[in-house]
Design an enzyme around this catalytic site. Sequence first.
Site, mmCIF file in Angstrom:
data_model
loop_
_atom_site.group_PDB
_atom_site.id
_atom_site.type_symbol
_atom_site.label_atom_id
_atom_site.label_comp_id
_atom_site.label_asym_id
_atom_site.label_seq_id
_atom_site.Cartn_x
_atom_site.Cartn_y
_atom_site.Cartn_z
ATOM 1 N N GLY A 3 0.827 -1.195 0.000
ATOM 2 C CA GLY A 3 0.000 0.000 0.000
ATOM 3 C C GLY A 3 0.862 1.247 0.000
ATOM 4 O O GLY A 3 2.084 1.177 0.138
ATOM 5 N N GLY A 63 1.846 5.493 1.072
ATOM 6 C CA GLY A 63 1.886 6.399 2.211
ATOM 7 C C GLY A 63 2.877 6.002 3.280
ATOM 8 O O GLY A 63 3.692 5.093 3.133
ATOM 9 N N CYS A 115 5.741 -5.356 1.593
ATOM 10 C CA CYS A 115 5.826 -3.917 1.356
ATOM 11 C C CYS A 115 5.301 -3.131 2.565
ATOM 12 O O CYS A 115 5.882 -3.183 3.637
ATOM 13 C CB CYS A 115 5.099 -3.568 0.065
ATOM 14 S SG CYS A 115 5.550 -1.945 -0.605
ATOM 15 N N LEU A 116 4.198 -2.411 2.435
ATOM 16 C CA LEU A 116 3.641 -1.689 3.576
ATOM 17 C C LEU A 116 3.281 -2.657 4.697
ATOM 18 O O LEU A 116 3.483 -2.356 5.877
ATOM 19 C CB LEU A 116 2.412 -0.890 3.145
ATOM 20 C CG LEU A 116 1.709 -0.072 4.237
ATOM 21 C CD1 LEU A 116 2.617 1.012 4.787
ATOM 22 C CD2 LEU A 116 0.410 0.545 3.704
ATOM 23 N N GLY A 141 9.037 3.907 -0.716
ATOM 24 C CA GLY A 141 9.788 5.101 -0.356
ATOM 25 C C GLY A 141 10.096 5.166 1.132
ATOM 26 O O GLY A 141 10.749 6.103 1.592
ATOM 27 N N HIS A 184 8.012 -7.186 -3.774
ATOM 28 C CA HIS A 184 6.733 -7.688 -4.277
ATOM 29 C C HIS A 184 6.924 -9.066 -4.905
ATOM 30 O O HIS A 184 7.231 -9.170 -6.096
ATOM 31 C CB HIS A 184 6.151 -6.722 -5.313
ATOM 32 C CG HIS A 184 5.505 -5.514 -4.734
ATOM 33 N ND1 HIS A 184 4.156 -5.273 -4.811
ATOM 34 C CD2 HIS A 184 6.030 -4.478 -4.053
ATOM 35 C CE1 HIS A 184 3.872 -4.127 -4.196
ATOM 36 N NE2 HIS A 184 5.001 -3.626 -3.731
ATOM 37 N N GLU A 215 4.794 -11.172 -5.837
ATOM 38 C CA GLU A 215 3.802 -11.495 -6.863
ATOM 39 C C GLU A 215 4.153 -10.926 -8.229
ATOM 40 O O GLU A 215 3.603 -11.341 -9.251
ATOM 41 C CB GLU A 215 2.416 -10.984 -6.435
ATOM 42 C CG GLU A 215 2.110 -9.544 -6.788
ATOM 43 C CD GLU A 215 2.942 -8.527 -6.018
ATOM 44 O OE1 GLU A 215 3.067 -7.380 -6.476
ATOM 45 O OE2 GLU A 215 3.463 -8.879 -4.938
#
Length: 425
Positions: free
Chosen positions: A280, A282, A309-310, A357, A397, A399
């Site tokens: 995700g 942010g 990831c997030l 990021g 990632h 996938e």
Amino acid sequence: MAPANPSAAPSGATGVLVLADGTVLWGVGYGAAGAGVGEICFNTAMTGYQEILTDPSYAGQIITFTFPHIGNVGANPEDIERSARAAIGCITRELPTAPSNFRSVQTLPEWMAEQGLIGLAGIDTRALTRRIRDAGAPNGAIAHSPDGKFDIDALLAMARGWPGLEGMDLAKEVSRTDTGDWDAGTWTLGKGYASPLLHAGGAGGGSTSAPASENLPTPNPSRAREGDSRPHVVAIDYGAKDNIFRNLVKAGARVTVVPATATLDEVLSHQPAGVFLSNGPGDPAATGEYAVPVIQGLLERSVPIFGICLGHQMLAIAAGAKTIKMHQGHRGANHPVQRVGGDFADGVVEITSMNHGFAVDAATLPAGVVETHKSLFDGSNCGIAITGKKAFSVQYHPEASPGPQDSFYLFEKFVGGLTSSGAIK
């Protein structure tokens, strides 16, 4: 790249990028007309631009493609990751070329116009990338006006007024708001997305399935499945790519997707054998304000967890670590990651796809949290496992399959460690 004279618009310019420091870069616009503001990042992938542009992790970002020839294979409805727009737009060196691929349904500019994505060509993307590497990712406003008329002062105000990604919770904006079962398996050339029954128990292959448009937008309403012996995975959607759910199905799971804001009680009400934490956009610390207590509750109950990831960053926060904003981030399809610890201490190097990021600060990992994967580009943390728990996560990632199958073992490890009778209540 020194700030340019805003009034020096070259003849024929129909697009512009205005950075917060006053730099103005003129070019040719394509895709949707209009203006948008966000963080300027770069992605080094040579392929997969449609997947990148529909990845919810890019919410609030304008993507600079370092590969100059973007758009060669056109666009098609099977290669999108989410139907809702997340990225603001993209910057390329050249205008997209005419598509040359039998799967193409539209040109990239036509598809981007439908999706509300702004394109800007004619930019020295190598110089812009060097700027990001040296000075960090800037905020900027991108605009496309077919008549070539722009209000540079207004665009500069947009760029300077945008608060930036740090401290921003974007998961709520891109997450699904409904709860439901995910049906589609992975894609096979000439056969489309496989039915879940052919993937039960981790079987590979594919079959003719429903058209892509029926598989992509949202999961079906949640329902019990009599006689379905697959372990039940509840996937928390912080901005997930659909291919993650397909890979969970391929690995042998029955998948129910819940919103980012689902409470602990709501997650446990589905009696999951395991919980998946998605990618995700942010700042993970901002999303973690409501997500971390849920994850901590799952850990207290020893629910098996797999995050990417997030989701990786928030699992780390839930375990007591901290995250940091990266100087330029990792975005591309050729990032080497080495397995260095825990069950993954075999030293094997995977070629991975990344888009982040923020990163987990390895120096803050508490006792009982093992670093399992590390970037060979900069040594940053790319994976953790929690001692005594069936809980692990990776930054990249798996996938996206750039290896192309280097990382599918993670789905197999997670789903293979679950049992259909091991639901947590």
